[in-house]
Design a protein around this motif. Structure first.
Motif, short mmCIF file in Angstrom:
data_model
loop_
_atom_site.label_atom_id
_atom_site.label_comp_id
_atom_site.label_asym_id
_atom_site.label_seq_id
_atom_site.Cartn_x
_atom_site.Cartn_y
_atom_site.Cartn_z
N LEU A 77 0.83 -1.20 0.00
CA LEU A 77 0.00 0.00 0.00
C LEU A 77 0.87 1.25 0.00
CD1 LEU A 77 -2.63 -1.20 2.63
CD2 LEU A 77 -3.08 -0.79 0.19
N GLY A 78 0.24 2.38 -0.21
CA GLY A 78 0.97 3.65 -0.19
C GLY A 78 0.27 4.70 -1.03
N GLY A 79 0.58 5.95 -0.75
CA GLY A 79 0.10 7.06 -1.56
C GLY A 79 -1.36 7.41 -1.41
N LEU A 80 -2.06 6.84 -0.42
CA LEU A 80 -3.50 7.07 -0.35
C LEU A 80 -3.85 8.48 0.13
CD1 LEU A 80 -5.07 3.73 0.95
CD2 LEU A 80 -4.68 4.51 -1.37
N TYR A 81 -2.91 9.15 0.79
CA TYR A 81 -3.23 10.50 1.24
C TYR A 81 -3.45 11.45 0.06
CZ TYR A 81 -3.30 14.72 4.07
OH TYR A 81 -3.69 15.89 4.66
N ARG A 82 -2.83 11.13 -1.06
CA ARG A 82 -2.99 11.98 -2.25
C ARG A 82 -4.35 11.75 -2.92
NH1 ARG A 82 1.96 9.84 -1.96
NH2 ARG A 82 3.76 11.25 -1.80
N THR A 83 -4.83 10.51 -2.89
CA THR A 83 -6.08 10.18 -3.58
C THR A 83 -7.28 10.17 -2.63
OG1 THR A 83 -5.69 7.80 -3.27
CG2 THR A 83 -4.87 8.81 -5.31
N GLN A 84 -7.04 9.89 -1.34
CA GLN A 84 -8.14 9.81 -0.36
C GLN A 84 -7.77 10.57 0.92
OE1 GLN A 84 -10.21 5.90 -0.10
NE2 GLN A 84 -8.61 5.15 -1.46
N PRO A 85 -7.58 11.89 0.83
CA PRO A 85 -7.15 12.64 2.01
C PRO A 85 -8.16 12.60 3.16
CG PRO A 85 -7.82 14.11 0.23
CD PRO A 85 -7.75 12.74 -0.35
N ILE A 86 -9.46 12.53 2.81
CA ILE A 86 -10.47 12.47 3.87
C ILE A 86 -10.32 11.17 4.66
CG2 ILE A 86 -12.96 12.29 4.31
CD1 ILE A 86 -13.42 14.12 1.92
N LEU A 87 -10.06 10.09 3.97
CA LEU A 87 -9.85 8.81 4.66
C LEU A 87 -8.62 8.87 5.56
CD1 LEU A 87 -10.88 5.91 4.93
CD2 LEU A 87 -9.34 5.26 3.08
N GLY A 88 -7.58 9.58 5.11
CA GLY A 88 -6.39 9.75 5.94
C GLY A 88 -6.70 10.46 7.25
N VAL A 89 -7.50 11.51 7.18
CA VAL A 89 -7.89 12.24 8.40
C VAL A 89 -8.76 11.36 9.28
CG1 VAL A 89 -9.18 14.22 9.27
CG2 VAL A 89 -7.69 14.47 7.27
N LEU A 90 -9.69 10.63 8.66
CA LEU A 90 -10.56 9.75 9.42
C LEU A 90 -9.78 8.63 10.10
CD1 LEU A 90 -13.58 9.49 6.94
CD2 LEU A 90 -13.54 10.67 9.16
N PHE A 91 -8.70 8.18 9.48
CA PHE A 91 -7.85 7.18 10.13
C PHE A 91 -7.15 7.75 11.35
CE2 PHE A 91 -3.46 5.76 10.72
CZ PHE A 91 -3.67 4.44 11.10
N LEU A 92 -6.67 8.98 11.24
CA LEU A 92 -5.90 9.58 12.34
C LEU A 92 -6.72 9.72 13.61
CD1 LEU A 92 -3.75 12.34 10.61
CD2 LEU A 92 -2.95 10.22 11.68
N ILE A 93 -8.02 9.96 13.48
CA ILE A 93 -8.84 10.19 14.68
C ILE A 93 -8.88 8.97 15.59
CG2 ILE A 93 -11.18 10.70 15.50
CD1 ILE A 93 -11.47 12.50 12.98
N PRO A 94 -9.33 7.78 15.11
CA PRO A 94 -9.29 6.62 16.02
C PRO A 94 -7.88 6.14 16.32
CG PRO A 94 -9.97 5.94 13.82
CD PRO A 94 -9.93 7.44 13.82
N ALA A 95 -6.94 6.32 15.37
CA ALA A 95 -5.56 5.86 15.60
C ALA A 95 -4.92 6.63 16.75
CB ALA A 95 -4.74 6.02 14.33
#
Length: 496
Positions: free
Chosen positions: A359-377
């Motif tokens: 995996l990799g590079g998802l922050y560029r294509t799915q930035p909202i998902l990246g933020v949503l991951f950070l909250i529970p993480a």
């Protein structure tokens, strides 16, 4: 109130029956499951409000008075867990609409899902040890079929390990229940609180306490009995992994808290000391196992083990603040951990892998998902002002008051390594360059699966920002557990 106590069991059961009747119509099963889970969530909220206003409530099924009949009883702790079950059931039912494959849906995914939640709710509401065993078996059988549903090789291998070790736990449980009945003449938990104090064989009571610790400890995945969980929870589809992570080990923790605040309460200093050691080892071994993983869900599965250690720490310290911290931490963990499993499923839906190295590079294509991951993480790691910080703060403060510094060091050590493993996921999945071209999800795919993720992330933030009222609720629940006179009066004084 009698109906309100029965509804959390009746709703998922009737929903499962309706889904079976609609076996050939998957869309009807979907709608029925969503309706049933929404009803369960509303019932949980009403039950929690009713218990907050009126105190512990109980009812006797079939007109038999306690301790001879089947008792259903709800205190604040039970009501909180029913509410969490309804919330998780609804979120995962919504998530399943976009993520569950048609083959498993046709093979009975929705009725099995509802039957499992019926077993979970029954375990939270039962007032006697034997029926706790029965509800454990209901959720074990349904969860085993859910784990194996689809018949993939990895699933079947993990399902065999899962059911074998849990059947061993059930055997310990049944043996302990039989021995408990032999020395007390009752299995009603309110009656046991009184009868077990009259048992002159202190050694036998300690043996029984250890047997229940082992039986429920296997189900809760505490050290060294956790080995079945990491090899099981990463094999089924994401919604199944998520509901397992949310509730199954928590039923084991619930049972531990219930019996060690209601039954085994006298001369248990040695048992509590053993629990404290087990809690520290559970935290440490779980987090070290997680750090070594490069499969997204395997890493999260080891963190389930690690976080169970914090809950056991609260019970082992056995003070009002510690037990309240364990309850608050359980609420936080159910929400945050479920959300992380759901996010892993969102990623797998488009990238077709859980392997962090691929995996990799998802922050560029799915930035909202990246933020949503950070909250529970970050909440799982215990960073303020998220819910995980307040749960750990309560437990650490309770440890300081009890002068148990070793377990505090272990808890802080584990928090740092939890943060490291969450950063590792962030780096591997979102920041680094993708080894292969990244697939971009369609808007329809993305939104259908993101609704539960966004909802749970919002609740995680709300739990942190509204920590004070939630803590007071957990504190009231802890006080009811540690001062069980209201529970006993509700059960033994109830007449149908």
């Amino acid at each position: 109130m009698d109906v309100l106590l029965v509804l959390p069991i009746l709703i998922p059961f009737s929903t499962a029956i309706a889904c079976i009747v609609a076996w050939k119509h998957v869309n009807w099963q979907r709608g029925l499951t969503l309706t049933g889970m929404a009803s369960l969530l509303i019932t949980g909220a009403v039950l929690l409000y009713a218990i907050s206003e009126n105190g512990v409530q109980a009812t006797q099924m079939g007109g038999w008075e306690a301790p001879f009949g089947i008792t259903l009883v709800a205190d604040l702790f039970s009501a909180i867990m029913i509410l969490m079950t309804g919330l998780m059931g609804l979120m995962i039912a919504i998530y399943s609409l976009a993520s569950m494959d048609r083959q498993r849906e046709h093979f009975g995914y929705y009725p099995l899902f509802c039957i499992m939640l019926m077993g979970v709710c029954g375990a939270f509401l039962t007032g006697d040890i034997f029926n706790l065993y029965v509800w454990f078996e209901v959720l074990l059988i349904s969860s085993f079929v859910l784990l194996a549903l689809g018949g993939e090789g990895s699933q079947l291998a993990s399902a065999i390990q899962y059911v074998t070790i849990n059947l061993l736990s059930s055997a310990f449980f049944l043996l302990a229940a039989g021995m408990l009945y032999a020395v007390t003449g009752t299995l009603n938990m309110a009656d046991l609180h009184e009868q077990i104090q009259e048992v002159n064989q202190t050694g036998m009571v300690h043996i029984l306490a250890l047997m229940f610790l082992m039986a429920f400890g296997i189900k809760a995945a505490i050290f060294p009995l956790f080995f079945w969980l990491p090899v099981s929870y990463h094999t089924p589809p994401a919604p199944v992994s998520a509901i397992f992570a949310a509730l199954l080990t928590k039923v084991g923790v619930y049972a531990l808290i219930r019996v060690f605040t209601l039954l085994f309460v006298q001369d248990m200093e040695g048992i509590h000391g053993l629990m404290l050691v087990i809690a520290a080892l559970t935290m440490i071994t779980g987090v070290l196992g997680a750090v070594a993983q490069y499969d997204f869900r395997s890493l999260l599965a080891f963190h389930i083990v690690s976080q169970i250690g914090y809950m056991l720490m609260g019970l082992a310290l056995f003070t009002p603040l510690a037990v309240a911290g364990a309850i608050y931490f359980m609420m936080h963990n159910i929400i945050a951990k479920t959300n992380l499993f759901l996010i892993s499923g969102v990623i797998n839906k488009t990238q077709h892998t859980y392997d962090l190295k691929k995996l990799g590079g998802l922050y560029r294509t799915q930035p909202i998902l990246g933020v949503l991951f950070l909250i529970p993480a970050l909440s799982l790691a215990g960073l303020p002002p998220l819910s995980g910080f307040w749960g750990k703060l309560m437990l650490i403060r309770a440890g300081l008051e009890a002068e148990e510094y070793a377990v505090i060091v272990a808890a802080l050590f584990v928090s740092l390594w939890t943060l490291y493993s969450m950063i590792k996921i962030w780096n591997e999945v979102f920041l680094k360059d993708a080894p292969e071209p990244v697939a971009i999800p369609t808007r329809q795919q993305s939104m259908a699966m993101l609704v539960p993720v966004i909802t749970l992330a919002a609740i995680t933030i709300l739990l942190g920002l509204a920590a004070n009222p939630v803590f007071h609720l957990a504190q009231d629940a802890a006080n009811q557990l540690l001062e069980p006179s209201q529970y006993i009066s509700a059960v033994m004084g109830t007449r149908s």
